[in-house]
Design an enzyme around this catalytic site. Structure first.
Site, PDB file in Angstrom:
ATOM      1  N   CYS A 507       0.819  -1.209   0.000  1.00 28.62           N
ATOM      2  CA  CYS A 507       0.000   0.000   0.000  1.00 28.62           C
ATOM      3  C   CYS A 507       0.854   1.261   0.000  1.00 28.62           C
ATOM      4  O   CYS A 507       0.540   2.235  -0.658  1.00 28.62           O
ATOM      5  CB  CYS A 507      -0.974  -0.004   1.168  1.00 28.62           C
ATOM      6  SG  CYS A 507      -0.232  -0.181   2.780  1.00 28.62           S
ATOM      7  N   GLU A 509       4.749   1.049   0.833  1.00 28.61           N
ATOM      8  CA  GLU A 509       6.131   0.734   1.169  1.00 28.61           C
ATOM      9  C   GLU A 509       7.064   1.120   0.022  1.00 28.61           C
ATOM     10  O   GLU A 509       6.988   0.544  -1.067  1.00 28.61           O
ATOM     11  CB  GLU A 509       6.280  -0.759   1.486  1.00 28.61           C
ATOM     12  CG  GLU A 509       5.684  -1.151   2.821  1.00 28.61           C
ATOM     13  CD  GLU A 509       4.237  -1.590   2.757  1.00 28.61           C
ATOM     14  OE1 GLU A 509       3.799  -2.342   3.622  1.00 28.61           O
ATOM     15  OE2 GLU A 509       3.533  -1.163   1.808  1.00 28.61           O
TER      16      GLU A 509
END
EC number: 4.1.1.83
Length: 902
Positions: A507, A509
């Site tokens: 999401c 990183e």
């Protein structure tokens, strides 16, 4: 949704006196021409009417071959098992599909992997068997009990058993699952991990941290891969036959030859053999789909459909062996490779990366030759969106609901810079945005790598997309990302040019990449792809407010009646003493969780070795080493994930102000108020998980004064240094502490500050906090978002608070904003949204994302979920259908501050 469908639903609702609120009508009306193709709409209808299905076909063939090859080299044995599983997958082509293949024989679903983790199925085995026995008497009425959950099978019905709160499995397959799970008892990554973790002298602390939800879950056997960026270069440049030929040549060169690498050099022979085995399995899988398409062609009477099946046969037969020739072939191959990747392991967040730049060579050449039109490309991209949305990740209920919220985080990055520092935006990326506006699905989520060099019209197009309320693209500071790449991976040779190849994995990183030179019809292109280990497999989600709770409670969790940490036995007479104990407990938590995780991942790399992802990413094929032997170019990717940062900051501010500076209350009075939840019921009793509609039970008024004081205490997000400096000091300290931690690859770790959905369950496990938050309610989301309703001085004051620290020194930070649709209506509204975004990113913010929806719509959708099947919201780094979110997260999203002016 078509206008006719919308009108029909509206008339039904109005007849029942129900408000017909469709998502962001204010902004959708500006783009009313943004409709998906008829083909895409039809396939979306199939998706909406499909339940998440757990299937035993892949595990059965994997397990059968794994037993058969007992005694072989572990990596080759695993490759043979994967080959057998892929080779026996039943093909399933839905009428109208131009992009085909999926994780299982079902349109939407996944499968368990008991070789990774089996304890849940063994523990629940008898219960599942009993459930299967009694299902025959269940009535069809039970179907409606989970209809409000979209595709989630939350309850058993008919011939179907609910598993992990999300998937349905046919009752006749349950005994197969239980039998297979029992075969892996004592041999799975999970069981071996537990066995060796127990040899740590402080293992009890680790178990206490897990039991009390201070740490959300183990990553070594839960989701060992993912939160990274895939790399499609080798299949796209060489074709699958080309990879096999490379592996065969390398096998000859390395057989028996250590080449100065010592014993690890000998492993190369086995790795190359494993690559060949797996690729052959993938080829059989693809060709089985070609055979099925040929069969469908033979029985099809409609000439147009017959031609479509014929085209599929040609495409699949070609990409099973060779480099793709056309844009459609390249799209099909990358999708196929993506599914192969996520089928290899328990994976969420295998992100797509810079897709518009990766496929641009085929797009450019097809457009120039007149082989495809832009509208045809948009339709293919719409179909691709639906196929990616169909991907499910099989995990426990706690992980699926408490972390993923049913999402699989296949993020697609746009924008950024090329290797030479010029803009990465291109025409295909604009079409990706267009397809996302027409076909609004939660996957793949888009992330804009914002850079000052990106064209204004491209950024405006992205802002238009954000306005539609799907939550994407999220906006990420490209400069911050490249700075972090240079800092974290300097020891592994990261250059400025290579740093520009990063993209978002999972999401949010930040994940390292590299550039490779792709040749198509004699023309060379530089394309980016992933080149690093999982950027999210480390210490998974430390609950910051929970650590503070245990500081106040002398190391004891009163909810579970567990002494988690050794009692500190300090009077906490000073604020500095509170901070000192907090840091000590926090470091203890990181240390023991890091070591346990290292054991789990070490066992994973030995027994559940990645082969598909290894052969895809540089430099595994060059080195002849898989991921577990650090074949990837970048390996310092493991992190320490945290949750509830702002709730913790506000709690520290309240303690400092009320107990130590103003001395309005004693520490004992504060502890008493917390243990008694300020006189309120626990949120779990009430069934509401935001601060709204909580129920007071104390009639004496004993806690009224302290509760009001806690609510009125300084709060982060208002450009108030009293609270904001606490965040700054924490961030500086956290970065240093995480760098002291060491992954199994002997690389330094770093903070990852996202909540995903963990702020729901971890909030539920936490007592009231000194900021006035009540027991069981959800934490603050993200890491720099204000706690719902506490940002009183406007959005720009929030930006000042968020950027009080250097966000470029960590992997990420997360800012969520909720805007009323009328706030950014019209062309001026689009410009206003872009300016707002720029303002934050130019101040040094790393990430910002928006929910463009009014709270009344969300409240109505919570009451009437069936009327809002297509409604999507942005949670924390990802978009999901509203009806598939758990109530704690729904309550938190509703409660977020809604800005009506920016």
């Amino acid at each position: 949704m078509s206008q006719s469908k919308e009108d029909k639903i509206r008339s039904i609702l109005e007849a029942k006196n129900i408000k017909s609120n469709f998502q962001n009508k204010e902004n959708l009306s500006e783009f009313n021409e943004k409709k998906a193709s008829k083909r895409a709409e039809d396939l979306l209808d199939v998706y909406y009417n499909t339940l998440s299905t757990a299937d035993m076909e892949f595990p059965y063939w994997y397990n059968r071959e794994y037993r058969k090859s007992d005694g072989d080299i572990p990596v080759v044995r695993r490759a043979k098992a994967l080959k057998a599983a892929f080779s026996h997958m039943t093909p399933n082509i839905i009428p109208g599909e131009k992009i085909v293949m999926q994780k299982t024989r079902h349109y939407r679903g996944s499968f368990p992997m008991p070789w990774v983790s089996e304890s849940f199925f063994v523990a629940q085995g008898e219960q599942m068997r009993e459930e299967a026995k009694k299902l025959a008497s269940n009535t069809a009425d039970e179907l409606t009990k989970f209809g409000s959950g979209g595709g989630n099978v939350t309850e058993s019905f008919g011939n179907v058993v609910s598993i992990a709160g999300k998937f349905g499995m046919r009752k006749e397959e349950v005994p197969v699952l239980v039998k297979m799970a029992k075969e892996w008892v004592g041999k799975s990554v999970e069981d071996l991990g537990f066995h060796y973790e127990k040899m740590m002298p402080d293992y009890d602390l680790k178990e206490n941290l897990m039991s009390t939800l201070i740490c959300m879950f183990d990553s070594g056997y839960t989701l060992p891969q993912g939160r990274e960026v895939i790399n499609y270069f080798y299949p796209l440049n060489y074709g699958l036959d080309g990879i096999i030929e490379m592996a065969k040549e390398c096998k000859k060169a390395v057989a028996g030859n250590a080449s100065g690498d010592g014993l690890i050099g000998m492993d190369r022979l086995y790795f190359y053999e494993a690559v060949i085995q797996v690729i052959e399995g993938l080829q059989t899988w693809i060709l089985n789909y070609a055979k099925h398409a040929k069969y469908l062609e033979s029985i099809e009477t409609d000439l147009e459909a017959k031609k479509e099946y014929s085209d599929l046969v040609e495409i699949l037969e070609h990409i099973a062996h060779k480099q793709p020739r056309t844009f459609r072939e390249a799209l099909q191959l990358t999708y196929t490779i993506h599914i192969a990747s996520v089928n290899e392991d328990a994976i969420s967040g295998m992100s797509i990366g810079r897709f518009g730049q990766i496929l641009y060579p085929w797009y450019e050449q097809d457009i120039e030759k007149g082989l495809i039109t832009k509208e045809e490309v948009i339709e293919l991209l719409e179909l691709y969106r639906i196929k990616i949305t169909c991907i499910d990740c099989f995990a426990s209920a706690g992980v699926n609901g408490g972390v993923l919220s049913g999402n699989t985080f296949n993020t697609l990055s746009i924008g950024g810079l090329k290797e030479d520092g010029s803009t990465g935006a291109n025409e295909l990326e604009e079409l990706l945005l267009e397809a996302s506006m027409r076909c609004r699905t939660p996957q793949p989520s888009l992330t804009m790598l914002y850079d000052e060099k990106l064209p204004e019209d491209f950024l405006m197009k992205a802002a238009e997309c954000t306005k539609l309320g799907s939550g994407y693209p999220a906006w990420v500071n490209n400069s911050n990302g490249t700075t972090f790449m240079m800092k974290q991976f300097a020891d592994e040779g990261m250059t400025v040019e290579e740093a520009r190849a990063f993209a978002l994995g999972g999401c949010l990183e930040t994940s390292p990449g590299c550039w490779k030179q792709l040749t198509l019809n004699g023309k060379t292109y530089s394309i980016a792809g992933g080149a690093g280990q999982s950027a999210g497999s480390g210490v998974h989600f430390i609950a910051n407010p929970k650590i503070l709770e245990l500081v106040l409670m002398n190391g004891k969790d009163h909810r579970m009646n567990i002494q988690v940490f050794e009692p500190h036995n300090k009077p906490l007479d000073t604020y500095e003493e509170v901070i000192e104990v907090f840091k000590d407990y926090y470091k203890q938590a990181i240390n023991v969780l890091e070591r346990a995780n290292n054991i789990e991942l070490d066992i994973w790399r030995k027994f559940d070795t990645s082969i598909i992802n290894s052969l895809l990413k540089p430099d595994c094929l060059d080195k002849g080493q898989h991921i577990g032997n650090m074949g990837y170019r970048y390996n310092a990717t493991l992190n320490v994930e945290t949750c509830g940062t702002v709730t913790m900051v506000n709690s520290f501010a309240a303690l400092k102000k009320l107990v130590y500076d103003d001395k309005a209350f004693t520490i004992e009075e504060m502890k008493d108020a917390i243990l008694n939840n300020f006189g309120f019921k626990d949120a779990l009793e009430v069934g509401n998980y935001s601060m709204a509609d909580q129920v007071k039970v104390d009639k004496t008024g004993k806690y009224d004064a302290i509760y009001k004081a806690c609510l009125d205490a300084p709060k982060y997000g208002n450009n108030d240094l009293y609270a904001d400096n606490i965040l700054k000091n924490y961030e500086v300290w956290l970065s240093k502490v995480c760098e002291e931690a060491q992954s199994l690859y002997a690389k330094k770790m770093y903070p990852c500050q996202i909540s995903v959905s963990t702020h729901g369950p971890q909030g539920a496990a936490t007592l009231a906090t000194p900021d006035g938050r009540l027991s069981g309610t959800t934490y603050s989301d993200g890491s720099v978002s204000a706690y719902a309703g506490t940002d009183k001085n406007g959005v720009y004051a929030l930006f000042e608070s968020a950027t009080i620290w250097d966000q470029a020194v960590v992997q990420n930070s997360q800012m969520n904003l909720k805007l009323h649709p009328t706030t950014i209506k019209g062309q001026q509204g689009t410009k206003k949204l872009l300016d707002l975004t720029r303002s934050y990113l130019r101040k040094g913010g790393f990430h910002i994302q928006y929910n463009v929806v009014d709270s009344e719509t969300l409240k109505d959708a919570q009451k009437n979920p069936d009327n809002y099947r297509q409604l999507m919201v942005r949670v924390a780094g990802f978009t999901q259908y509203w009806c598939e979110l758990g109530k704690p997260i729904q309550d938190e999203v509703i409660a977020r501050t809604e800005y009506e002016g920016v």
